[in-house]
Design a protein around this motif. Structure first.
Motif, mmCIF file in Angstrom:
data_model
loop_
_atom_site.group_PDB
_atom_site.id
_atom_site.type_symbol
_atom_site.label_atom_id
_atom_site.label_comp_id
_atom_site.label_asym_id
_atom_site.label_seq_id
_atom_site.Cartn_x
_atom_site.Cartn_y
_atom_site.Cartn_z
ATOM 1 N N SER A 63 0.829 -1.207 0.000
ATOM 2 C CA SER A 63 0.000 0.000 0.000
ATOM 3 C C SER A 63 0.862 1.255 0.000
ATOM 4 C CB SER A 63 -0.947 0.006 1.201
ATOM 5 O OG SER A 63 -0.207 -0.057 2.394
ATOM 6 N N THR A 64 2.036 1.196 0.627
ATOM 7 C CA THR A 64 2.958 2.326 0.671
ATOM 8 C C THR A 64 4.361 1.797 0.469
ATOM 9 O OG1 THR A 64 1.559 3.470 2.257
ATOM 10 C CG2 THR A 64 3.809 4.246 2.067
ATOM 11 N N ASN A 65 5.012 2.226 -0.611
ATOM 12 C CA ASN A 65 6.380 1.782 -0.824
ATOM 13 C C ASN A 65 7.290 2.921 -1.271
ATOM 14 O OD1 ASN A 65 5.306 2.045 -3.385
ATOM 15 N ND2 ASN A 65 6.388 0.292 -4.215
ATOM 16 N N ALA A 66 6.826 4.160 -1.126
ATOM 17 C CA ALA A 66 7.626 5.326 -1.494
ATOM 18 C C ALA A 66 7.849 6.197 -0.254
ATOM 19 C CB ALA A 66 6.934 6.133 -2.585
ATOM 20 N N LEU A 67 9.094 6.590 -0.043
ATOM 21 C CA LEU A 67 9.444 7.410 1.113
ATOM 22 C C LEU A 67 10.149 8.677 0.667
ATOM 23 C CD1 LEU A 67 10.916 4.648 3.465
ATOM 24 C CD2 LEU A 67 8.610 5.614 3.506
ATOM 25 N N ALA A 68 9.825 9.784 1.310
ATOM 26 C CA ALA A 68 10.519 11.052 1.056
ATOM 27 C C ALA A 68 11.897 10.998 1.709
ATOM 28 C CB ALA A 68 9.716 12.217 1.623
ATOM 29 N N VAL A 69 12.879 11.649 1.056
ATOM 30 C CA VAL A 69 14.255 11.654 1.546
ATOM 31 C C VAL A 69 14.802 13.080 1.453
ATOM 32 C CG1 VAL A 69 16.553 10.680 1.248
ATOM 33 C CG2 VAL A 69 14.555 9.331 0.648
ATOM 34 N N TYR A 70 15.504 13.518 2.504
ATOM 35 C CA TYR A 70 16.119 14.841 2.533
ATOM 36 C C TYR A 70 17.513 14.736 3.151
ATOM 37 C CZ TYR A 70 11.178 16.113 2.278
ATOM 38 O OH TYR A 70 9.859 16.199 1.913
ATOM 39 N N ALA A 71 18.453 15.531 2.661
ATOM 40 C CA ALA A 71 19.800 15.568 3.251
ATOM 41 C C ALA A 71 20.400 16.946 3.031
ATOM 42 C CB ALA A 71 20.693 14.492 2.635
ATOM 43 N N TRP A 72 21.245 17.342 3.984
ATOM 44 C CA TRP A 72 22.000 18.604 3.880
ATOM 45 C C TRP A 72 23.146 18.521 4.873
ATOM 46 C CZ3 TRP A 72 23.410 22.557 7.188
ATOM 47 C CH2 TRP A 72 23.880 23.738 6.586
ATOM 48 N N GLN A 73 24.276 19.101 4.494
ATOM 49 C CA GLN A 73 25.417 19.146 5.420
ATOM 50 C C GLN A 73 26.311 20.330 5.063
ATOM 51 O OE1 GLN A 73 28.861 18.328 4.848
ATOM 52 N NE2 GLN A 73 28.703 17.881 2.679
ATOM 53 N N ASN A 74 27.053 20.807 6.068
ATOM 54 C CA ASN A 74 27.912 21.978 5.876
ATOM 55 C C ASN A 74 29.329 21.742 6.395
ATOM 56 O OD1 ASN A 74 27.544 22.026 8.633
ATOM 57 N ND2 ASN A 74 27.079 24.203 8.753
ATOM 58 N N SER A 75 29.844 20.541 6.256
ATOM 59 C CA SER A 75 31.129 20.188 6.868
ATOM 60 C C SER A 75 32.332 20.819 6.188
ATOM 61 C CB SER A 75 31.303 18.666 6.862
ATOM 62 O OG SER A 75 31.474 18.208 5.534
ATOM 63 N N GLY A 76 32.153 21.331 4.989
ATOM 64 C CA GLY A 76 33.286 21.889 4.264
ATOM 65 C C GLY A 76 33.926 20.875 3.333
ATOM 66 N N SER A 77 33.523 19.626 3.446
ATOM 67 C CA SER A 77 33.953 18.582 2.514
ATOM 68 C C SER A 77 32.766 17.673 2.252
ATOM 69 C CB SER A 77 35.129 17.783 3.086
ATOM 70 O OG SER A 77 34.744 17.143 4.281
ATOM 71 N N ASP A 78 32.873 16.857 1.221
ATOM 72 C CA ASP A 78 31.757 15.980 0.901
ATOM 73 C C ASP A 78 31.470 15.009 2.038
ATOM 74 O OD1 ASP A 78 31.538 17.223 -1.516
ATOM 75 O OD2 ASP A 78 32.289 15.548 -2.713
ATOM 76 N N ALA A 79 30.194 14.713 2.213
ATOM 77 C CA ALA A 79 29.760 13.689 3.151
ATOM 78 C C ALA A 79 29.423 12.441 2.340
ATOM 79 C CB ALA A 79 28.547 14.169 3.939
ATOM 80 N N THR A 80 29.268 11.332 3.028
ATOM 81 C CA THR A 80 28.955 10.072 2.375
ATOM 82 C C THR A 80 27.643 9.534 2.915
ATOM 83 O OG1 THR A 80 31.304 9.581 2.157
ATOM 84 C CG2 THR A 80 29.801 7.740 1.917
ATOM 85 N N LEU A 81 26.756 9.150 1.999
ATOM 86 C CA LEU A 81 25.490 8.525 2.351
ATOM 87 C C LEU A 81 25.596 7.044 2.003
ATOM 88 C CD1 LEU A 81 22.457 8.530 3.096
ATOM 89 C CD2 LEU A 81 21.999 9.140 0.719
#
Length: 164
Positions: A63-81
Motif C-alpha cells: 500500500s505504501t512503498n515510497a518514502l521522502a528523503v532529505y539531506a544537507w550538510q555543511n562540513s566543508g567537505s563531501d559527506a557520504t550517504l
C-alpha cells in the motif's frame, strides 16, 4: 583594533521517510492464485475445486512503498550517504537483493540517489557541502514469491550520512 570571531556549527542532516523518528515500515502482502474451477475458491477448509496442476503464482502488493528523503550538510567537505541492512529472518524467503530502489526528484533541491540499486549492496553516494538534497525512494520487491516458504519475513535498513 577589533577581533572578530564567527562560529558556525557543523551539521549533517538526513531524513528517510516520515518525520515520526520511529522509522517507517513497508509491508508487502501476498495473494496466491492458481487455475481452478470454480474460480475463485471461497475461504475455508475442504472446498471442492478442480486444480489443473499448473504452478500457482503469488502476487505481492504494497500500500505504501515510497518514502521522502532529505539531506544537507555543511562540513566543508563531501559527506557520504550509505546504508547497512539486516537480512530477512527467517531464511527461505526473499533476499535484500530482491528489493530494488528507484529515486525521483521532489522538485526542491538536488535529486538524491539511493546508495545502491537494491538493498543487497550499498554504494556510497557523495553529498556536497551546503547542497539541499531531496527526493523520493520507491522500494519494489521482486524475486519469485512462489518459490519462498510460507511465513512472515522481516529485515531492516539503516541509512547513515557521515563526514570527517
Amino acid at each position: 583594533r577589533v577581533n572578530l570571531a564567527v562560529t558556525v556549527p557543523k551539521l549533517i542532516l538526513l531524513r528517510v521517510g516520515s518525520a515520526t523518528g520511529t522509522g517507517d515500515t513497508i509491508t508487502w502482502t501476498g495473494a496466491a492464485s492458481w487455475n481452478t474451477n470454480p474460480s475463485p475458491v471461497t475461504d475455508g477448509n475442504n472446498q471442492a475445486a478442480d486444480w489443473d496442476g499448473a504452478q500457482p503464482s503469488i502476487n505481492l502488493t504494497s500500500s505504501t512503498n515510497a518514502l521522502a528523503v532529505y539531506a544537507w550538510q555543511n562540513s566543508g567537505s563531501d559527506a557520504t550517504l550509505t546504508f547497512t541492512s539486516t537480512a530477512f529472518d527467517p531464511a527461505g524467503g526473499p533476499t535484500l537483493a530482491n528489493i530494488t530502489v528507484a529515486d525521483t526528484a521532489l522538485g526542491t533541491g538536488t535529486a538524491i540517489a539511493h546508495p545502491g540499486a537494491n538493498l543487497g549492496t550499498a554504494t556510497a553516494q557523495n553529498l556536497t557541502t551546503n547542497t539541499l538534497y531531496s527526493g523520493t525512494w520507491t522500494y519494489t520487491l521482486g524475486g519469485t514469491p512462489a518459490s519462498w516458504a510460507a511465513g512472515t519475513y522481516s529485515g531492516s535498513v539503516t541509512y547513515t550520512a557521515t563526514t570527517l
